[in-house]
Scaffold this motif. Structure first.
Motif, mmCIF file in Angstrom:
data_model
loop_
_atom_site.group_PDB
_atom_site.id
_atom_site.type_symbol
_atom_site.label_atom_id
_atom_site.label_comp_id
_atom_site.label_asym_id
_atom_site.label_seq_id
_atom_site.Cartn_x
_atom_site.Cartn_y
_atom_site.Cartn_z
ATOM 1 N N SER A 1 21.420 66.723 41.072
ATOM 2 C CA SER A 1 21.635 65.788 42.920
ATOM 3 C C SER A 1 22.221 64.837 42.207
ATOM 4 O O SER A 1 22.945 63.906 42.628
ATOM 5 C CB SER A 1 21.059 66.452 43.482
ATOM 6 N N MET A 2 20.141 64.272 42.346
ATOM 7 C CA MET A 2 19.874 62.487 42.119
ATOM 8 C C MET A 2 21.851 61.671 40.598
ATOM 9 O O MET A 2 21.944 60.836 41.378
ATOM 10 C CB MET A 2 18.681 62.650 41.591
ATOM 11 N N HIS A 3 21.502 62.288 39.933
ATOM 12 C CA HIS A 3 22.447 61.165 38.941
ATOM 13 C C HIS A 3 24.266 61.952 38.882
ATOM 14 O O HIS A 3 24.455 61.309 39.133
ATOM 15 C CB HIS A 3 22.582 62.501 37.162
ATOM 16 N N ILE A 4 24.119 62.377 40.351
ATOM 17 C CA ILE A 4 25.507 62.485 40.447
ATOM 18 C C ILE A 4 25.567 61.887 41.537
ATOM 19 O O ILE A 4 26.338 61.610 41.864
ATOM 20 C CB ILE A 4 25.879 64.212 41.210
ATOM 21 N N ILE A 5 24.350 61.811 42.392
ATOM 22 C CA ILE A 5 24.714 60.989 43.101
ATOM 23 C C ILE A 5 25.027 59.705 43.096
ATOM 24 O O ILE A 5 25.566 58.597 43.815
ATOM 25 C CB ILE A 5 23.190 60.831 44.773
ATOM 26 N N ARG B 1 11.349 62.965 47.551
ATOM 27 C CA ARG B 1 11.166 61.983 47.042
ATOM 28 C C ARG B 1 11.335 61.161 45.999
ATOM 29 O O ARG B 1 11.592 59.808 46.034
ATOM 30 C CB ARG B 1 9.808 62.722 46.707
ATOM 31 N N TYR B 2 12.087 61.420 45.061
ATOM 32 C CA TYR B 2 13.428 61.020 44.599
ATOM 33 C C TYR B 2 13.562 59.251 45.272
ATOM 34 O O TYR B 2 14.365 58.434 44.948
ATOM 35 C CB TYR B 2 14.486 61.680 43.960
ATOM 36 N N ILE B 3 14.842 59.565 46.220
ATOM 37 C CA ILE B 3 15.634 58.471 47.152
ATOM 38 C C ILE B 3 14.556 58.144 47.685
ATOM 39 O O ILE B 3 14.326 56.652 47.310
ATOM 40 C CB ILE B 3 16.190 59.695 48.165
ATOM 41 N N GLU C 1 14.797 53.648 46.621
ATOM 42 C CA GLU C 1 14.581 53.151 48.015
ATOM 43 C C GLU C 1 13.548 51.564 47.672
ATOM 44 O O GLU C 1 13.119 50.421 47.933
ATOM 45 C CB GLU C 1 14.200 53.843 49.397
ATOM 46 N N ALA C 2 11.391 52.321 47.374
ATOM 47 C CA ALA C 2 11.347 51.955 47.061
ATOM 48 C C ALA C 2 10.687 50.284 45.965
ATOM 49 O O ALA C 2 10.605 48.757 46.257
ATOM 50 C CB ALA C 2 9.933 52.547 46.421
ATOM 51 N N SER C 3 11.620 51.091 44.892
ATOM 52 C CA SER C 3 12.204 50.146 44.011
ATOM 53 C C SER C 3 12.826 48.941 43.904
ATOM 54 O O SER C 3 12.641 47.554 43.685
ATOM 55 C CB SER C 3 12.603 50.836 42.918
ATOM 56 N N PRO D 1 9.417 58.480 39.469
ATOM 57 C CA PRO D 1 8.621 57.216 39.895
ATOM 58 C C PRO D 1 9.574 56.087 40.580
ATOM 59 O O PRO D 1 8.798 55.437 41.544
ATOM 60 C CB PRO D 1 7.382 57.438 39.101
ATOM 61 N N LYS D 2 10.159 56.200 39.865
ATOM 62 C CA LYS D 2 10.855 54.523 40.321
ATOM 63 C C LYS D 2 12.259 55.038 40.939
ATOM 64 O O LYS D 2 13.154 53.783 41.442
ATOM 65 C CB LYS D 2 11.129 53.931 39.098
#
Length: 294
Positions: free
Chosen positions: A46-50, A74-76, A80-82, A252-253
């Motif tokens: 999902s995150m890689h497609i996003i 948490r990935y997102i 955002e924290a990065s 984590p990033k």
């Protein structure tokens, strides 16, 4: 107003699929990442497609239906924290979490699940794409999410144990017997529901994930059986991701392999990273998600 209209409205709502309750015009293209087994790489996919769609210039919304575990969320949050802590300039989706209802009765739970998913989808409806990450278990909320899919991507670990999610494999009298699983039947039901509602058909893509880099007999046998299943269950096969440590290191990033050209990430590209990034791009191409925006 009084209570008069509530029963009729509830009955009408139950008789319609959620896709019929959402606007039919100016709708985003909806991509659902689904598999009823955990640990298959749904959130990573999902995150890689996003990230890929954001990097192409599209506006992207995302919904985490596995909100209690919340891996995609948490990935997102890590992404955002990065941006906040290291000024990486990473592109961000609009994100919503939807928790499964804990109401007392089945009817109340279904009504709340529908309302919560509809509210989340409507808040993201102005985006070009909507990515929906589903839980690794069967639930009414997960089925609602699947019913919205225009493209359904199912990551599965490259093993006979995980293939049981698609079909049960048995040998009877030296003949191979394939019996569709409950997940495959659920996808078929959502396809039928979309046909009744005159919605576009679901383009179902199964990706073989965590592929071994060794040409083993098990790997070849999987390819043959999945070819049979693809014809029977009407899905397309797509290349997935190899078993690489980099995917766990980026989480984590909040980074993806498609972000590593950004010098501010501080990650040095290696040949393994380049090969892994090509795997991601091969999946995007197979899913028809690589066309640059005009």
């Amino acid at each position: 107003m009084g209570e008069t209209g509530k029963g009729t409205a509830a009955q009408d709502r139950d008789s319609l699929s959620p896709s019929m309750l959402l606007p039919t015009e100016h709708r985003p293209r909806i991509i659902v990442i689904g598999n009823e087994k955990g640990g298959s790489g749904k959130s990573t996919t999902s995150m890689h497609i996003i990230a890929a769609l954001l990097n192409q210039g599209y506006a992207v919304g995302s919904i985490d239906l596995d909100a209690r575990q919340g891996t995609l969320s948490r990935y997102i949050e890590n992404r955002e924290a990065s941006n906040l802590n290291h000024d990486m300039g990473l592109l961000m989706p609009q994100h919503r979490r939807v928790y499964i209802s804990e109401k007392a009765t089945d009817q109340e739970r279904k009504a709340e699940d529908e309302a919560n998913l509809e509210e989340a989808a409507m808040s993201l409806w102005a985006n070009d794409y909507l990515i929906v990450d589903t839980p690794g278990s069967d639930s009414y909320l997960s089925r609602l999410g699947h019913s919205l899919a225009e493209v359904l991507i199912t990551p599965m670990n490259d093993s006979f144990l995980d293939m049981d999610m698609l079909a049960r494999v048995a040998i009877e009298q030296e003949e191979l017997k394939l019996t569709p699983s409950t997940y495959s039947q659920m996808v078929w039901e959502q396809r039928q529901k979309r046909a009744v509602d005159r919605q576009p058909p679901i383009d179902w893509i199964v990706m073989r994930n965590r592929l071994s880099h060794i040409d083993a007999k098990n790997k070849r046998d999987m390819e043959v059986l999945l070819g049979h299943l693809a014809r029977r269950l009407q899905f397309r096969l797509a290349p997935g991701f190899g078993e690489r440590v980099i995917f766990r290191e980026l989480f984590p990033k909040g980074l993806t392999l498609l972000d590593l050209e950004n010098q501010r990430t501080g990650v040095q590209m290696s040949m393994s990273h380049v090969a892994a990034r090509q795997e991601v791009r091969s999946l995007l191409k197979a899913a028809g998600l690589t066309e640059e925006r005009a």
